[in-house]
Design a protein around this motif. Sequence first.
Motif, PDB file in Angstrom:
ATOM      1  N   MET A   4     -15.636   5.588   6.176  1.00 23.41           N
ATOM      2  CA  MET A   4     -15.056   4.392   6.706  1.00 23.41           C
ATOM      3  C   MET A   4     -14.112   3.943   5.957  1.00 23.41           C
ATOM      4  O   MET A   4     -13.039   3.347   6.506  1.00 23.41           O
ATOM      5  CB  MET A   4     -16.199   3.280   7.007  1.00 23.41           C
ATOM      6  N   LEU A   5     -14.162   3.691   4.696  1.00 22.69           N
ATOM      7  CA  LEU A   5     -13.408   3.159   3.720  1.00 22.69           C
ATOM      8  C   LEU A   5     -12.167   4.050   3.647  1.00 22.69           C
ATOM      9  O   LEU A   5     -10.790   3.600   3.668  1.00 22.69           O
ATOM     10  CB  LEU A   5     -13.665   3.164   2.338  1.00 22.69           C
ATOM     11  N   ALA A  11      -5.462   3.871   7.732  1.00 21.81           N
ATOM     12  CA  ALA A  11      -4.985   2.829   8.794  1.00 21.81           C
ATOM     13  C   ALA A  11      -3.953   1.960   8.127  1.00 21.81           C
ATOM     14  O   ALA A  11      -2.987   1.672   8.647  1.00 21.81           O
ATOM     15  CB  ALA A  11      -5.844   2.047   9.449  1.00 21.81           C
ATOM     16  N   ALA A  12      -4.378   1.494   6.932  1.00 23.09           N
ATOM     17  CA  ALA A  12      -3.639   0.639   6.298  1.00 23.09           C
ATOM     18  C   ALA A  12      -1.993   1.243   5.648  1.00 23.09           C
ATOM     19  O   ALA A  12      -0.969   0.622   5.970  1.00 23.09           O
ATOM     20  CB  ALA A  12      -4.113  -0.217   5.205  1.00 23.09           C
ATOM     21  N   LEU A  13      -2.363   2.516   5.111  1.00 23.93           N
ATOM     22  CA  LEU A  13      -1.146   3.270   4.982  1.00 23.93           C
ATOM     23  C   LEU A  13      -0.283   3.373   6.151  1.00 23.93           C
ATOM     24  O   LEU A  13       1.073   3.526   5.814  1.00 23.93           O
ATOM     25  CB  LEU A  13      -1.650   4.239   4.350  1.00 23.93           C
ATOM     26  N   PHE A  16       1.449   0.064   6.908  1.00 28.22           N
ATOM     27  CA  PHE A  16       2.754  -0.290   5.743  1.00 28.22           C
ATOM     28  C   PHE A  16       3.929   0.531   5.979  1.00 28.22           C
ATOM     29  O   PHE A  16       4.890   0.218   5.668  1.00 28.22           O
ATOM     30  CB  PHE A  16       1.879  -0.422   4.588  1.00 28.22           C
ATOM     31  N   THR A  17       3.449   1.855   6.208  1.00 32.23           N
ATOM     32  CA  THR A  17       4.615   2.597   6.391  1.00 32.23           C
ATOM     33  C   THR A  17       5.562   2.211   7.585  1.00 32.23           C
ATOM     34  O   THR A  17       6.832   2.289   7.637  1.00 32.23           O
ATOM     35  CB  THR A  17       4.296   4.106   6.600  1.00 32.23           C
ATOM     36  N   GLY A  18       4.975   1.967   8.623  1.00 29.54           N
ATOM     37  CA  GLY A  18       5.530   1.467   9.840  1.00 29.54           C
ATOM     38  C   GLY A  18       6.691   0.073   9.516  1.00 29.54           C
ATOM     39  O   GLY A  18       7.675   0.029  10.083  1.00 29.54           O
ATOM     40  N   ILE A  19       5.920  -0.617   8.889  1.00 27.56           N
ATOM     41  CA  ILE A  19       6.393  -2.005   8.617  1.00 27.56           C
ATOM     42  C   ILE A  19       7.707  -1.800   7.625  1.00 27.56           C
ATOM     43  O   ILE A  19       8.820  -2.183   7.986  1.00 27.56           O
ATOM     44  CB  ILE A  19       5.905  -3.076   7.833  1.00 27.56           C
TER      45      ILE A  19
END
Length: 118
Positions: A4-5, A11-13, A16-19
């Motif tokens: 899960m981590l 998902a966070a990566l 941030f890549t999309g931003i």
Amino acid sequence: MTSMLVKAGIAALVAFTGISVTAPIAAAGGPEFGIYVQHQDRGWRDDRGWRDDRRWRPDRRPRGCAPWLAEAKADRMGLRRTRVVDVSRRTVTVVGFDRGGRDRVVFANVRGCPVIRR
């Protein structure tokens, strides 16, 4: 628990890549500054209180048979002392006098004032 981590980290990566990809694209134009003047042409009607110029325009004729047009046409047809006595949605009635006495002419309330009956 670790899976899960790992999924949350991926998902966070991705987020941030999309931003980071969209930020340079949005800023590619750069800031622009300028002075813009809005011109509003006020015609002669505004000075005299004309607020809605859709109601009357000098280049547009009446859509139906105007009463004064019906009177003029009845005069040309030979009636004297003509006057409009009835204006409805469909007809314009004009009365007057001819050689035999009182007479009436009924015009259609459309462009050109065609005669319906005499």
